[in-house]
Design a protein around this motif. Sequence first.
Motif, PDB file in Angstrom:
ATOM      1  N   GLY A 128       0.794  -1.221   0.000  1.00  0.00           N
ATOM      2  CA  GLY A 128       0.000   0.000   0.000  1.00  0.00           C
ATOM      3  C   GLY A 128       0.821   1.263   0.000  1.00  0.00           C
ATOM      4  O   GLY A 128       0.346   2.331   0.423  1.00  0.00           O
ATOM      5  N   LYS A 129       2.053   1.176  -0.505  1.00  0.00           N
ATOM      6  CA  LYS A 129       2.893   2.370  -0.587  1.00  0.00           C
ATOM      7  C   LYS A 129       3.941   2.175  -1.680  1.00  0.00           C
ATOM      8  O   LYS A 129       4.366   1.039  -1.952  1.00  0.00           O
ATOM      9  CB  LYS A 129       3.566   2.674   0.750  1.00  0.00           C
ATOM     10  N   PRO A 130       4.362   3.256  -2.329  1.00  0.00           N
ATOM     11  CA  PRO A 130       5.319   3.137  -3.423  1.00  0.00           C
ATOM     12  C   PRO A 130       6.751   2.997  -2.915  1.00  0.00           C
ATOM     13  O   PRO A 130       7.075   3.418  -1.793  1.00  0.00           O
ATOM     14  CB  PRO A 130       5.145   4.454  -4.183  1.00  0.00           C
ATOM     15  N   ALA A 131       7.586   2.399  -3.748  1.00  0.00           N
ATOM     16  CA  ALA A 131       9.004   2.291  -3.436  1.00  0.00           C
ATOM     17  C   ALA A 131       9.731   3.558  -3.880  1.00  0.00           C
ATOM     18  O   ALA A 131       9.323   4.230  -4.828  1.00  0.00           O
ATOM     19  CB  ALA A 131       9.601   1.083  -4.146  1.00  0.00           C
ATOM     20  N   ILE A 132      10.789   3.875  -3.189  1.00  0.00           N
ATOM     21  CA  ILE A 132      11.725   4.904  -3.655  1.00  0.00           C
ATOM     22  C   ILE A 132      12.731   4.172  -4.537  1.00  0.00           C
ATOM     23  O   ILE A 132      13.535   3.370  -4.044  1.00  0.00           O
ATOM     24  CB  ILE A 132      12.431   5.592  -2.477  1.00  0.00           C
ATOM     25  N   ARG A 133      12.670   4.411  -5.829  1.00  0.00           N
ATOM     26  CA  ARG A 133      13.418   3.589  -6.786  1.00  0.00           C
ATOM     27  C   ARG A 133      14.776   4.203  -7.130  1.00  0.00           C
ATOM     28  O   ARG A 133      14.859   5.326  -7.605  1.00  0.00           O
ATOM     29  CB  ARG A 133      12.598   3.389  -8.063  1.00  0.00           C
ATOM     30  N   ASN A 134      15.812   3.433  -6.889  1.00  0.00           N
ATOM     31  CA  ASN A 134      17.170   3.829  -7.264  1.00  0.00           C
ATOM     32  C   ASN A 134      17.570   2.992  -8.470  1.00  0.00           C
ATOM     33  O   ASN A 134      17.997   1.839  -8.332  1.00  0.00           O
ATOM     34  CB  ASN A 134      18.131   3.583  -6.093  1.00  0.00           C
ATOM     35  N   LEU A 135      17.392   3.547  -9.666  1.00  0.00           N
ATOM     36  CA  LEU A 135      17.632   2.811 -10.908  1.00  0.00           C
ATOM     37  C   LEU A 135      19.129   2.770 -11.208  1.00  0.00           C
ATOM     38  O   LEU A 135      19.800   3.806 -11.245  1.00  0.00           O
ATOM     39  CB  LEU A 135      16.868   3.454 -12.056  1.00  0.00           C
ATOM     40  N   LEU A 136      19.628   1.555 -11.446  1.00  0.00           N
ATOM     41  CA  LEU A 136      21.061   1.344 -11.639  1.00  0.00           C
ATOM     42  C   LEU A 136      21.314   0.519 -12.891  1.00  0.00           C
ATOM     43  O   LEU A 136      20.421  -0.186 -13.384  1.00  0.00           O
ATOM     44  CB  LEU A 136      21.647   0.603 -10.424  1.00  0.00           C
ATOM     45  N   PRO A 137      22.534   0.573 -13.431  1.00  0.00           N
ATOM     46  CA  PRO A 137      22.864  -0.285 -14.572  1.00  0.00           C
ATOM     47  C   PRO A 137      22.998  -1.740 -14.138  1.00  0.00           C
ATOM     48  O   PRO A 137      22.984  -2.049 -12.930  1.00  0.00           O
ATOM     49  CB  PRO A 137      24.211   0.276 -15.048  1.00  0.00           C
ATOM     50  N   MET A 138      23.133  -2.618 -15.091  1.00  0.00           N
ATOM     51  CA  MET A 138      23.293  -4.041 -14.806  1.00  0.00           C
ATOM     52  C   MET A 138      24.521  -4.269 -13.932  1.00  0.00           C
ATOM     53  O   MET A 138      25.565  -3.661 -14.141  1.00  0.00           O
ATOM     54  CB  MET A 138      23.450  -4.825 -16.116  1.00  0.00           C
ATOM     55  N   GLN A 139      24.374  -5.141 -12.931  1.00  0.00           N
ATOM     56  CA  GLN A 139      25.498  -5.445 -12.052  1.00  0.00           C
ATOM     57  C   GLN A 139      26.366  -6.534 -12.658  1.00  0.00           C
ATOM     58  O   GLN A 139      25.883  -7.444 -13.342  1.00  0.00           O
ATOM     59  CB  GLN A 139      25.000  -5.898 -10.686  1.00  0.00           C
ATOM     60  N   MET A 140      27.674  -6.422 -12.407  1.00  0.00           N
ATOM     61  CA  MET A 140      28.625  -7.387 -12.940  1.00  0.00           C
ATOM     62  C   MET A 140      28.241  -8.807 -12.530  1.00  0.00           C
ATOM     63  O   MET A 140      27.933  -9.075 -11.369  1.00  0.00           O
ATOM     64  CB  MET A 140      30.023  -7.061 -12.411  1.00  0.00           C
ATOM     65  N   GLY A 141      28.245  -9.719 -13.494  1.00  0.00           N
ATOM     66  CA  GLY A 141      27.941 -11.121 -13.237  1.00  0.00           C
ATOM     67  C   GLY A 141      26.469 -11.460 -13.301  1.00  0.00           C
ATOM     68  O   GLY A 141      26.105 -12.631 -13.256  1.00  0.00           O
ATOM     69  N   ASP A 142      25.603 -10.439 -13.409  1.00  0.00           N
ATOM     70  CA  ASP A 142      24.165 -10.691 -13.452  1.00  0.00           C
ATOM     71  C   ASP A 142      23.733 -11.048 -14.877  1.00  0.00           C
ATOM     72  O   ASP A 142      24.449 -10.791 -15.842  1.00  0.00           O
ATOM     73  CB  ASP A 142      23.390  -9.465 -12.967  1.00  0.00           C
ATOM     74  N   VAL A 143      22.552 -11.623 -15.001  1.00  0.00           N
ATOM     75  CA  VAL A 143      22.002 -11.972 -16.312  1.00  0.00           C
ATOM     76  C   VAL A 143      20.662 -11.261 -16.480  1.00  0.00           C
ATOM     77  O   VAL A 143      19.957 -11.029 -15.499  1.00  0.00           O
ATOM     78  CB  VAL A 143      21.826 -13.496 -16.475  1.00  0.00           C
ATOM     79  N   PRO A 144      20.289 -10.903 -17.713  1.00  0.00           N
ATOM     80  CA  PRO A 144      19.043 -10.159 -17.911  1.00  0.00           C
ATOM     81  C   PRO A 144      17.781 -10.980 -17.697  1.00  0.00           C
ATOM     82  O   PRO A 144      16.730 -10.424 -17.389  1.00  0.00           O
ATOM     83  CB  PRO A 144      19.151  -9.680 -19.360  1.00  0.00           C
ATOM     84  N   ALA A 145      17.870 -12.315 -17.843  1.00  0.00           N
ATOM     85  CA  ALA A 145      16.640 -13.110 -17.749  1.00  0.00           C
ATOM     86  C   ALA A 145      16.941 -14.553 -17.373  1.00  0.00           C
ATOM     87  O   ALA A 145      18.005 -15.094 -17.700  1.00  0.00           O
ATOM     88  CB  ALA A 145      15.884 -13.065 -19.069  1.00  0.00           C
ATOM     89  N   THR A 146      16.002 -15.171 -16.663  1.00  0.00           N
ATOM     90  CA  THR A 146      15.989 -16.618 -16.441  1.00  0.00           C
ATOM     91  C   THR A 146      14.562 -17.105 -16.676  1.00  0.00           C
ATOM     92  O   THR A 146      13.599 -16.381 -16.419  1.00  0.00           O
ATOM     93  CB  THR A 146      16.427 -17.012 -15.014  1.00  0.00           C
ATOM     94  N   TRP A 147      14.462 -18.327 -17.167  1.00  0.00           N
ATOM     95  CA  TRP A 147      13.144 -18.873 -17.481  1.00  0.00           C
ATOM     96  C   TRP A 147      13.291 -20.382 -17.610  1.00  0.00           C
ATOM     97  O   TRP A 147      14.075 -20.868 -18.423  1.00  0.00           O
ATOM     98  CB  TRP A 147      12.612 -18.240 -18.775  1.00  0.00           C
ATOM     99  N   ALA A 148      12.575 -21.126 -16.784  1.00  0.00           N
ATOM    100  CA  ALA A 148      12.732 -22.579 -16.735  1.00  0.00           C
ATOM    101  C   ALA A 148      11.748 -23.307 -17.639  1.00  0.00           C
ATOM    102  O   ALA A 148      10.563 -22.968 -17.684  1.00  0.00           O
ATOM    103  CB  ALA A 148      12.540 -23.074 -15.301  1.00  0.00           C
ATOM    104  N   ASP A 149      12.248 -24.309 -18.317  1.00  0.00           N
ATOM    105  CA  ASP A 149      11.391 -25.330 -18.900  1.00  0.00           C
ATOM    106  C   ASP A 149      11.328 -26.449 -17.872  1.00  0.00           C
ATOM    107  O   ASP A 149      12.325 -27.127 -17.626  1.00  0.00           O
ATOM    108  CB  ASP A 149      11.972 -25.833 -20.221  1.00  0.00           C
ATOM    109  N   ALA A 150      10.188 -26.629 -17.216  1.00  0.00           N
ATOM    110  CA  ALA A 150      10.045 -27.634 -16.159  1.00  0.00           C
ATOM    111  C   ALA A 150       9.296 -28.869 -16.648  1.00  0.00           C
ATOM    112  O   ALA A 150       8.698 -29.597 -15.849  1.00  0.00           O
ATOM    113  CB  ALA A 150       9.343 -27.023 -14.950  1.00  0.00           C
TER     114      ALA A 150
END
Length: 345
Positions: free
Chosen positions: A291-313
């Motif tokens: 019931g309240k908004p976040a204070i958003r600190n927008l940052l670039p991609m972090q080292m070692g991170d990936v843009p997406a994950t998605w499982a075929d289960a």
Amino acid sequence: MTSLGSKASRRVFVTGTAGFIGFHLAHLLLEEGLEVFGYDGMTDYYDVRLKQRRHQVLLQHPGFACVEGQLEDQALLDRTIDAFAPDAIVHLAAQAGVRFSLENPRAYIDSNVVGTFNVMEAARRLGVAHLLMASTSSVYGANEDMPFVETEKADTQLTIYAATKKATESMGHSYAHLWNLPITMFRFFTVYGPWGRPDLALFKFVDAILDDRPIDIYNHGEMYRDFTYVADLVRAIRLLIDVPPVRPACTADIAPGDSLSPVAPFRVVNIGNSDKVRLLDFIEAIEWELGKPAIRNLLPMQMGDVPATWADATLLYRLTGYAPRTDFRDGISRFVAWFRDYYQK
């Protein structure tokens, strides 16, 4: 070797029972009438009081006992496992966290590689019916074809955390081949839910929003994750315990899409919700629930991170008849209810 699906005594040794996933798995196994012995190092990677509280909850059940110790302490680990004489071992304990692996990579080698080797040695010596070990969706690394399937190559890990998990998969395959030890590796996809870790995104976001602190949003929120509710995850693990892989007589015996090794009783299984969710949508659901908004600190991609994950289960469903399906909005609601109650916020 005994089958956990039989009427024989069903005893499961679980590493990491004071951890997020291990706690939920142990609770489920106990509720089903199994005996569970937990082993956890109680490291201070995050608030040890939360870990202690999880164990206190489990110790209310007469079927649970535990020992505190490091995976690297082979003598203690061996004595503990030998005394309990489990039918199956579920190895969940590890040094977790993608980002912390950039700061302290040695901790990942010690716990995830050396510790896992010690667990495998104990499983080999005792000849358990099934050894199940946690891997991670992070092993898919730079792979771009989605949803991720277990049979595709995964050789481009981007962090030492992911690399140690891939190493344990390779180690597991060799033990399965050499000693005919049934081993299932499961790859987790962004697990969340009540009793979660304070370093995970949902926990951090809820805590910060309630305290009017900003939240860090990497890649400006243009990231996608396959959020998997913890109760769904441990239900899948429970079902997989009763499906130990069997070394095939020939390659033709392996069904299409099955990751079963042609030379070992070894299999890799994705456990995910099979639903790619945009991070900004996840954050908006948290804001709505609080019931309240976040204070958003927008940052670039972090080292070692990936843009997406998605499982075929699909393989998980074929093996167990089960598919995780909790909607992320429902999961967030349940987490927030737990968080507010636990921390009185």
